[in-house]
Design a protein around this motif. Structure first.
Motif, PDB file in Angstrom:
ATOM      1  N   LYS A  40       0.830  -1.213   0.000  1.00 57.05           N
ATOM      2  CA  LYS A  40       0.000   0.000   0.000  1.00 57.05           C
ATOM      3  C   LYS A  40       0.860   1.256   0.000  1.00 57.05           C
ATOM      4  CE  LYS A  40      -1.904  -1.081   3.935  1.00 57.05           C
ATOM      5  NZ  LYS A  40      -1.302  -2.370   4.271  1.00 57.05           N
ATOM      6  N   THR A  41       1.758   1.312   0.954  1.00 64.80           N
ATOM      7  CA  THR A  41       2.586   2.515   1.071  1.00 64.80           C
ATOM      8  C   THR A  41       3.415   2.725  -0.192  1.00 64.80           C
ATOM      9  OG1 THR A  41       2.692   2.236   3.450  1.00 64.80           O
ATOM     10  CG2 THR A  41       4.356   3.626   2.462  1.00 64.80           C
ATOM     11  N   THR A  42       3.950   1.635  -0.717  1.00 63.35           N
ATOM     12  CA  THR A  42       4.756   1.747  -1.930  1.00 63.35           C
ATOM     13  C   THR A  42       3.929   2.337  -3.068  1.00 63.35           C
ATOM     14  OG1 THR A  42       5.966  -0.188  -1.201  1.00 63.35           O
ATOM     15  CG2 THR A  42       6.257   0.464  -3.470  1.00 63.35           C
ATOM     16  N   PRO A  80       1.787  10.843   4.927  1.00 62.42           N
ATOM     17  CA  PRO A  80       2.491   9.566   5.070  1.00 62.42           C
ATOM     18  C   PRO A  80       2.027   8.790   6.296  1.00 62.42           C
ATOM     19  CG  PRO A  80       3.995  11.451   5.185  1.00 62.42           C
ATOM     20  CD  PRO A  80       2.630  11.981   5.279  1.00 62.42           C
ATOM     21  N   ASP A  81       2.406   7.516   6.336  1.00 62.76           N
ATOM     22  CA  ASP A  81       2.010   6.722   7.504  1.00 62.76           C
ATOM     23  C   ASP A  81       2.818   7.113   8.746  1.00 62.76           C
ATOM     24  OD1 ASP A  81       4.200   5.746   6.191  1.00 62.76           O
ATOM     25  OD2 ASP A  81       3.652   3.646   6.302  1.00 62.76           O
ATOM     26  N   PHE A  82       4.105   7.403   8.518  1.00 64.38           N
ATOM     27  CA  PHE A  82       4.907   7.941   9.617  1.00 64.38           C
ATOM     28  C   PHE A  82       5.456   9.270   9.177  1.00 64.38           C
ATOM     29  CE2 PHE A  82       5.275   3.340  10.078  1.00 64.38           C
ATOM     30  CZ  PHE A  82       4.835   3.198  11.380  1.00 64.38           C
ATOM     31  N   LEU A 156      -4.000   9.427   1.687  1.00 67.31           N
ATOM     32  CA  LEU A 156      -3.888   9.330   3.136  1.00 67.31           C
ATOM     33  C   LEU A 156      -3.461   7.915   3.494  1.00 67.31           C
ATOM     34  CD1 LEU A 156      -7.233  11.152   3.997  1.00 67.31           C
ATOM     35  CD2 LEU A 156      -4.997  12.149   3.548  1.00 67.31           C
ATOM     36  N   ASP A 157      -2.236   7.801   3.994  1.00 66.75           N
ATOM     37  CA  ASP A 157      -1.714   6.478   4.313  1.00 66.75           C
ATOM     38  C   ASP A 157      -1.961   6.207   5.794  1.00 66.75           C
ATOM     39  OD1 ASP A 157      -0.478   4.083   4.083  1.00 66.75           O
ATOM     40  OD2 ASP A 157       1.468   4.871   3.427  1.00 66.75           O
ATOM     41  N   GLU A 158      -2.912   5.354   6.069  1.00 65.51           N
ATOM     42  CA  GLU A 158      -3.304   4.998   7.429  1.00 65.51           C
ATOM     43  C   GLU A 158      -3.514   6.233   8.292  1.00 65.51           C
ATOM     44  OE1 GLU A 158      -1.448   1.636   8.960  1.00 65.51           O
ATOM     45  OE2 GLU A 158      -1.284   0.739   6.979  1.00 65.51           O
ATOM     46  N   PRO A 159      -4.459   7.058   7.899  1.00 67.81           N
ATOM     47  CA  PRO A 159      -4.632   8.316   8.632  1.00 67.81           C
ATOM     48  C   PRO A 159      -5.210   8.117  10.023  1.00 67.81           C
ATOM     49  CG  PRO A 159      -6.386   8.049   7.037  1.00 67.81           C
ATOM     50  CD  PRO A 159      -5.429   6.912   6.820  1.00 67.81           C
TER      51      PRO A 159
HETATM   52 MG   LIG Z   1       2.257   1.171   4.890  1.00 67.91          MG
END
Ligand SMILES: [Mg+2]
Ligand SMILES: Nc1ncnc2c1ncn2[C@@H]1O[C@H](COP(=O)(O)OP(=O)(O)OP(=O)(O)O)[C@@H](O)[C@H]1O
Lengths: 309, 522
Positions: A40-42, A80-82, A156-159
């Motif tokens: 997902k993040t990629t 980002p997620d982080f 939105l990555d894991e908001p």
């Molecule tokens: Mg991720």
């Protein structure tokens, strides 16, 4: 409109994303579901032009991520997620910095900052230092930062990770509102119930491959090869189970607690009505007969079992 | 069109968002005031010590008093040089690597920000901090002027020279900050680079200072490279270079050098941050070629005429032993040693391996069309072209002055020597250890060949004078010795060429046996 075409990413030996394609229209809220390490993040980072795809591309309103990354960046907001915030910077200064690099005219900046603070419910924190905010507030600040330039696409990555239930509900409301404003929103998560109620489109990714993609209802239907029936009854267990097992289209019957059967049934509504009729005419005492609603979680588990190694 | 270009370029330097944000942080709270207070205290304390040690005893003569004021001024300036040498790297080294660690870079680069814009912003914010510190020291140096140790124009040009040197340190630290993964590593490397730079330029600036001050008439004409080391600031401040009859102050030329130097550092940092075949890389490579040409020309321009003058003076003088061939081979040696800077670049140009951005994936041995792309196959053509550019720069100036260019023998040797170094990079990469490991191995191999024999040969040569022939097997043999090296250069060049072919063959077979090349080919 966002077109993702055959996006692929290799890290040396490992292929993280294996040719993903989907299209989204303005107003779509796309839930991007996958377990840890699914890619997902990629994928999101490639769409946000931060990561160079090995092959394939994405086109946002006519701008291509490789050929015209600056035009794409102007139209998107990425969370980002982080992420880290700067030390010793106040909330408004933080937003002012991003407004500046998004080239928001100086005269409009203050009103834009007030607007996004209002939208994300951070107005009272305007003059606080960012490192003094709680995790959830930082999350909201990051979202506010994504909005200063009124983007067309939000990634939105894991908001919702790290948010309390109340903040989660507010975030959902906010995302739904952004969808109503005609933005494309891509939300990734591995917590399914979180996505089900406000996404109108979902994509399920596993090991870098998009297993299913489309409107929520369609996906659930498409996957529903067997519907689950729940039959509640009065009387002894064995007889009814035996009887149902002998009916056509019935695949598997199991006892689900006292006085309830769980039946996997592979035909349509007419056959289902026929089954009920037969059971009743065979003098079983039925007090409940319902089809279990398939939800996103079932679909997800169904699609991804076996794929997990 | 031009207005647009101007706006985007000026936007980098004026009102850069990153600089504005850092400015707010730099000036925030008590920390800044404490820091400045401490800094001023150190400065004043040092001044007091120097002043009292200078002015003790009874000074009766004006000349003595003048002398001591002069040395007082000198000590202050050297203190400032130490300050910028120590503070500039510390201020800058963390700038990018800390943001990467904090994971805030993604936020910035998902916005329409070019790497250049952000890097320039970061560089300006630390550079401005150095300026603030310099300005804070003004009261003390102006005391020197008031007391008579220096003139205003001395002080102002000295400050300009110091600030340009600070820019050089800042730019180096910025590049290293981009390349590092850990803040500690960035700081260590930045100090390492700053100190290495100071030592390397001290020798150049020092000899330039000697050149400028030599002769009976204490002329102030000196090669501009005297300004590129902060510790020579007092000597460098009043000097100038004659260009077509005009006295161009050296701080101006030094400033130009610093700006070009920092530009190449920013370009390199931008290229390191950008992805595969980015235009930053292309720009860096083009600039690299142009600068090697210009740098070599500039160096030849500022050094060769002086050397040439010294030479003709000594050759005409009685009992002269310097011959024309001696002079020419001296030029050859200068050219050969000048290429030493390649030792830092070659590992980046020749090694391949897997990385997330496929920037350094193996894509063939050598392809001229990849010259500017930044991929490993463009490495060899680029290295060779760079050598030609340096040669061209020197040759151009020498023809202008009617001097002979470095010999073709040394050019041939340089090309094959660096091709050999390149093949060592291919060899290191063929083990598939990873990009960083390959580069380290490559660097180690080069050092083992070049530096390791030196103490050994020295020891051998020390036992008996007949043993000094041992240096004949040294890999840099054509670059040492004072006699005519040209035949040796031809022979060694041929040997290097053969070595290149052998090592490249071994490297490629090794790589294909390990399947390294095929993996990236698809
Ligand atoms: Mg991720
Ligand atoms: N920089 C990298 N280098 C090498 N492999 C990577 C890199 N980044 C990610 N990967 C690999 O790519 C795969 C996909 O990772 P990705 O971060 O996209 O997963 P994800 O779906 O976001 O997971 P999560 O839910 O844990 O955030 C993983 O197997 C991961 O190990």
């Amino acid at each position: 409109m966002l077109e993702v075409k055959n996006l692929r990413k290799e890290y040396g030996g490992l292929t993280a994303v294996r040719g993903i394609s989907f299209n989204l229209q303005p107003g779509d809220i796309f839930g991007f579901i996958g377990s840890n390490g699914a890619g997902k993040t990629t994928t999101i980072r490639m769409i946000s032009t931060l990561l160079e795809p090995t092959s394939g591309t994405a086109i946002l309103n006519g701008a291509e991520i490789r050929r015209d990354p600056m035009a794409v960046r102007r139209m998107l907001g990425y969370m980002p997620d982080f992420f880290g915030l700067y030390d010793d910077v106040k909330v408004w200064e933080y937003l002012d910095f991003f407004a500046a690099i998004y080239q928001v005219p100086v005269k409009q900046r203050m009103s834009v900052i007030d607007n996004v603070l209002e939208l994300t419910d951070l107005t009272v924190k305007k003059n606080s230092f960012v490192q003094s905010l709680s995790r959830g507030m930082q999350q909201r600040l990051c979202l506010a930062r994504c909005l200063v330039h009124d983007p067309q696409l939000l990634l939105l990555d894991e908001p919702a990770s790290g948010l309390d239930p109340r903040a989660r509900a507010e975030l959902k409301e906010l995302i739904a509102e952004l969808g109503r404003m005609g933005k494309i929103v891509i939300v990734s998560s591995h917590i399914l119930p979180e996505l089900a109620d406000f996404c109108n489109t979902v994509g399920i990714i596993e090991k870098g491959e998009l297993l299913a993609c489309g409107p929520v209802g369609q996906i659930i239907q498409g996957i529903g090869s067997a519907r689950i029936l729940r039959i509640r009854f009065i009387g002894t267990n064995g007889e009814l189970k035996h009887f149902v097992e002998g009916r056509p289209f019935v695949q598997e019957v199991e006892l689900a607690g006292d006085g309830e059967l769980r039946v996997e049934f592979t035909s349509d509504d007419v056959a289902q009505a026929e089954l009920l009729k037969e059971i009743v005419s065979a003098n079983f005492k039925i007090i409940g007969f319902r089809e279990e609603e398939a939800d996103l979680e079932d679909v997800f588990l169904k699609l991804t079992t076996g794929a997990v190694q | 069109m031009i207005g647009q270009w101007l706006r985007t370029n000026l936007g980098c330097y004026v009102g850069n968002a990153a600089t504005v944000r850092d400015f707010r942080v730099q000036l925030r709270g008590n920390r800044a005031i404490l820091l400045w207070g401490f800094y001023l205290l150190v400065l004043i304390g040092f001044t007091m010590i120097v002043y009292s040690s200078n002015s003790d005893g009874s000074q009766t003569s004006i000349v003595n008093a003048q002398q001591s004021l002069r040395s007082f001024y000198q000590s202050i300036m050297i203190l400032l040089a130490v300050m910028i040498n120590l503070i500039s790297p510390a201020l800058t080294a963390g700038s990018i690597v800390m943001e990467r660690q904090r994971r805030s870079l993604d936020l910035v680069f998902s916005a329409p920000v070019t790497a250049k814009y952000y890097l320039v912003g970061k560089m300006l914010s630390s550079y401005r901090y150095v300026w603030m510190l310099l300005v804070l020291s003004l009261p003390i140096t102006s005391a020197c002027v008031v007391l008579g140790g220096a003139t205003w124009s001395d002080v102002i040009s000295a400050y300009i020279i110091l600030s340009f040197n600070a820019l050089i340190y800042t730019a180096m630290a910025l590049l290293l900050s981009t390349l590092s993964r850990q803040p500690v590593a960035a700081i260590i490397w930045s100090y390492f680079a700053a100190i290495a730079y100071s030592i390397a330029t001290a020798t150049i600036s020092g000899s330039a200072a000697v050149m400028g001050m030599s002769g009976m008439s204490r002329t102030l004409e000196a090669p501009f490279i005297i300004t590129i080391n902060p510790y020579f600031v007092v000597q460098a401040a009043p000097t100038f270079t004659k260009i077509y009859g005009y006295d161009v102050p050296n701080w101006l030329l030094g400033g130009l050098f610093a700006i070009l130097f920092s530009k190449i550092m920013v370009l390199a940092a931008g290229s390191a941050m950008a992805g595969f075949a980015a235009k930053e890389t292309k720009s860096l490579r083009i600039h690299g070629l142009i600068y090697s040409f210009l740098g070599a020309a500039l160096l030849a321009y500022s050094v060769s005429p002086a050397i040439s003058m010294v030479r003709s003076a000594t050759m005409r003088g009685p009992g002269s032993t310097v011959t024309a061939t001696g002079w020419d081979s001296g030029m050859d040696l200068m050219f050969g040693w000048l290429l030493g800077f390649l030792v830092i670049l070659v590992p980046f140009l020749s090694c391949y391996g897997s990385d997330t951005e496929r920037k350094y994936w193996a894509d063939g041995l050598a392809k001229i069309r990849n010259l500017l792309i930044g991929s490993p196959s463009g490495g060899l053509p680029y290295i060779l072209l760079m050598i030609l550019a340096v040669y061209g720069g020197i040759a151009l100036v020498h023809t202008q002055f009617g001097m002979s260019s470095p010999s073709l023998a040394i050019l041939f040797w340089s090309l094959s020597f660096w091709a050999f170094m390149w093949s060592l990079g291919r060899f290191s990469s063929s083990f598939n250890l990873g990009l960083r490991a390959a580069r380290s191995l490559h660097f180690t191999l080069m050092m083992a060949l070049v530096a390791l024999p030196v103490p050994f040969f020295t020891a051998m040569g020390a036992f008996s004078s007949s043993n000094s022939g041992i240096w004949d097997i040294y890999i840099l043999r054509p670059l040492i010795g004072s006699e005519d090296n040209r035949p040796i250069a031809w022979v060694y060049g041929l040997m290097m060429l053969a070595g290149t072919l052998v090592v490249t063959y071994i490297a490629e077979t090794n790589a294909s046996r390990k399947g390294v090349l095929q993996r990236y080919a698809s």
